[in-house]
Scaffold this motif. Structure first.
Motif, short mmCIF file in Angstrom:
data_model
loop_
_atom_site.label_atom_id
_atom_site.label_comp_id
_atom_site.label_asym_id
_atom_site.label_seq_id
_atom_site.Cartn_x
_atom_site.Cartn_y
_atom_site.Cartn_z
N ALA A 197 -0.14 -27.11 -29.16
CA ALA A 197 -0.61 -25.98 -29.96
C ALA A 197 -2.11 -26.06 -30.18
O ALA A 197 -2.83 -25.05 -30.12
N MET A 198 -2.63 -27.28 -30.40
CA MET A 198 -4.08 -27.45 -30.56
C MET A 198 -4.80 -27.17 -29.25
O MET A 198 -5.83 -26.50 -29.22
N PHE A 199 -4.26 -27.68 -28.14
CA PHE A 199 -4.86 -27.40 -26.84
C PHE A 199 -4.90 -25.90 -26.56
O PHE A 199 -5.88 -25.38 -26.04
N ALA A 200 -3.82 -25.20 -26.90
CA ALA A 200 -3.73 -23.77 -26.62
C ALA A 200 -4.78 -22.99 -27.40
O ALA A 200 -5.43 -22.08 -26.86
N LEU A 201 -4.97 -23.33 -28.67
CA LEU A 201 -5.98 -22.63 -29.47
C LEU A 201 -7.38 -22.81 -28.88
O LEU A 201 -8.15 -21.86 -28.80
N ILE A 202 -7.68 -24.04 -28.46
CA ILE A 202 -9.00 -24.28 -27.88
C ILE A 202 -9.13 -23.61 -26.52
O ILE A 202 -10.18 -23.05 -26.18
N ALA A 203 -8.06 -23.65 -25.72
CA ALA A 203 -8.08 -23.05 -24.38
C ALA A 203 -8.32 -21.54 -24.44
O ALA A 203 -8.90 -20.97 -23.51
N LEU A 204 -7.89 -20.90 -25.50
CA LEU A 204 -8.09 -19.45 -25.62
C LEU A 204 -9.58 -19.11 -25.64
O LEU A 204 -9.98 -18.05 -25.14
N GLY A 205 -10.41 -19.98 -26.21
CA GLY A 205 -11.85 -19.74 -26.21
C GLY A 205 -12.42 -19.74 -24.80
O GLY A 205 -13.26 -18.90 -24.46
N TYR A 206 -11.95 -20.68 -23.98
CA TYR A 206 -12.40 -20.72 -22.59
C TYR A 206 -11.96 -19.46 -21.83
O TYR A 206 -12.74 -18.84 -21.11
N THR A 207 -10.69 -19.13 -21.96
CA THR A 207 -10.14 -18.06 -21.13
C THR A 207 -10.66 -16.69 -21.53
O THR A 207 -10.81 -15.80 -20.69
N MET A 208 -10.95 -16.47 -22.83
CA MET A 208 -11.47 -15.17 -23.25
C MET A 208 -12.88 -14.95 -22.72
O MET A 208 -13.22 -13.86 -22.24
N VAL A 209 -13.72 -15.99 -22.80
CA VAL A 209 -15.09 -15.86 -22.28
C VAL A 209 -15.07 -15.66 -20.77
O VAL A 209 -15.77 -14.81 -20.23
N TYR A 210 -14.24 -16.43 -20.09
CA TYR A 210 -14.18 -16.29 -18.63
C TYR A 210 -13.61 -14.94 -18.23
O TYR A 210 -14.06 -14.34 -17.25
N GLY A 211 -12.65 -14.44 -18.99
CA GLY A 211 -12.03 -13.18 -18.64
C GLY A 211 -13.00 -12.03 -18.62
O GLY A 211 -12.88 -11.12 -17.80
N VAL A 212 -14.00 -12.05 -19.50
CA VAL A 212 -14.98 -10.95 -19.57
C VAL A 212 -16.25 -11.28 -18.80
O VAL A 212 -16.78 -10.44 -18.07
N MET A 213 -16.75 -12.51 -18.94
CA MET A 213 -18.06 -12.85 -18.38
C MET A 213 -17.98 -13.61 -17.07
O MET A 213 -19.01 -13.83 -16.42
N LYS A 214 -16.75 -14.07 -16.69
CA LYS A 214 -16.59 -14.91 -15.49
C LYS A 214 -17.49 -16.14 -15.58
O LYS A 214 -18.15 -16.54 -14.62
#
Length: 298
Positions: free
Chosen positions: A16-33
């Motif tokens: 659950a902790m990994f998932a919360l932190i991973a969301l920060g990576y994936t959201m930035v990559y999703g828009v800004m690559k």
């Protein structure tokens, strides 16, 4: 079987902790690559910010309103620094070659890490016991109150984020910007505002993850962001970088995998087996388990 179910609980907590932190990576990559390599150090900084708020602002009060206030204030402070990070390190390089943004991200990571060391020192700090040490036993399996809170609140935040992205107007704008920023601008979407929003959301979720790390493991260090950031990055890749449900799934699966390796093999081999698992998943499915949603331009 007791070991299996105990490690299942531990794995879900860590995941659950990994998932919360991973969301920060994936959201930035999703828009800004762009891979925001400074995200892990922002997570580490959030634990120290929360510690400072507890000791100097809240007066070391451990009541429920104080704990909620610590989470909210920490998320707000880290979100503010997330906006500064985007404006100072990434926005000036949007039209620059991709390598320039990567170097800027690595530089920002080092600056934040050393900034934490200069402000709070190089020694390990012990996070306060904000949550009562309560636990319940179910047929030999122990579930603590902090584990229950981490799993429950993380699930609530992940579901709320998914509904926000899928059901709201701002979420539709974020999805549009992730597909094609130029087309989004032609449709009247303020892409700069969208990028600011994803940095705010990603930093806030990372702040909650950082506080969870402090509450669960108790010991926090200035350089711990590299380790947890790397695990979260691996989780995002496993699930499908740029895919929000993929980041959630990847974090949970990685937490379970690490817990079972630690329980049945050895914790010293956890990192090695983690990257073996990543390699296998990328060989079988290069875009991750759920894969990145890629629009076909015609």
């Amino acid at each position: 079987m007791d070991i299996f179910f105990q490690q299942l609980v531990n794995g879900l907590t860590i995941g659950a902790m990994f998932a919360l932190i991973a969301l920060g990576y994936t959201m930035v990559y999703g828009v800004m690559k762009l891979i925001n390599f400074a995200h892990g150090d922002m997570v580490a900084g959030s634990a120290f910010v929360g510690l400072t708020i507890y000791t100097h602002v809240m007066g070391e009060a451990a009541s429920l309103p104080a704990v909620i206030a610590i989470f909210l204030l920490t998320a707000a402070v880290v979100a503010f620094f997330g906006i500064i990070l985007e404006r100072a390190a990434y926005r000036p390089l949007r039209s620059a070659p991709r390598l320039s943004a990567v170097v800027s991200a690595l530089g920002a990571s080092l600056i934040i890490q050393n900034g934490i060391m200069l402000v709070w020192g190089p020694r390990m700090r012990i996070f306060p016991e904000l949550i009562p040490q309560l636990s319940w036993e179910f047929d030999g399996v122990i579930v603590s109150l902090i584990q229950f809170l981490i799993m429950g609140l993380s699930l609530l935040l992940m579901v709320a984020l998914y509904l926000f992205i899928e059901k709201t107007r701002m979420g539709a704008a974020i999805r549009a910007a992730s597909i094609d920023q130029d087309a989004a601008r032609l449709m009247g979407i303020n892409v700069d505002r969208i990028i600011a929003v994803i940095f705010i959301i990603g930093a806030s979720l990372g702040a909650v993850g950082g506080l969870f790390i402090g509450l669960y493991y108790r010991g926090i260090t200035f350089n711990m962001g590299w380790q947890y950031g790397l695990y979260a990055f691996v989780a995002a890749i496993m699930g499908g970088i740029g895919n929000i449900p993929g980041a959630m799934l990847g974090g949970i699966l990685l937490g379970l995998f690490n817990a079972f390796i630690a329980g049945y093999v050895s914790s010293t081999w956890a990192d090695a087996f983690t990257f073996i698992l990543l390699i296998v998943i990328l060989i079988v499915r290069p875009t991750g388990i759920l894969g990145e949603r890629v629009a076909e331009k015609v």
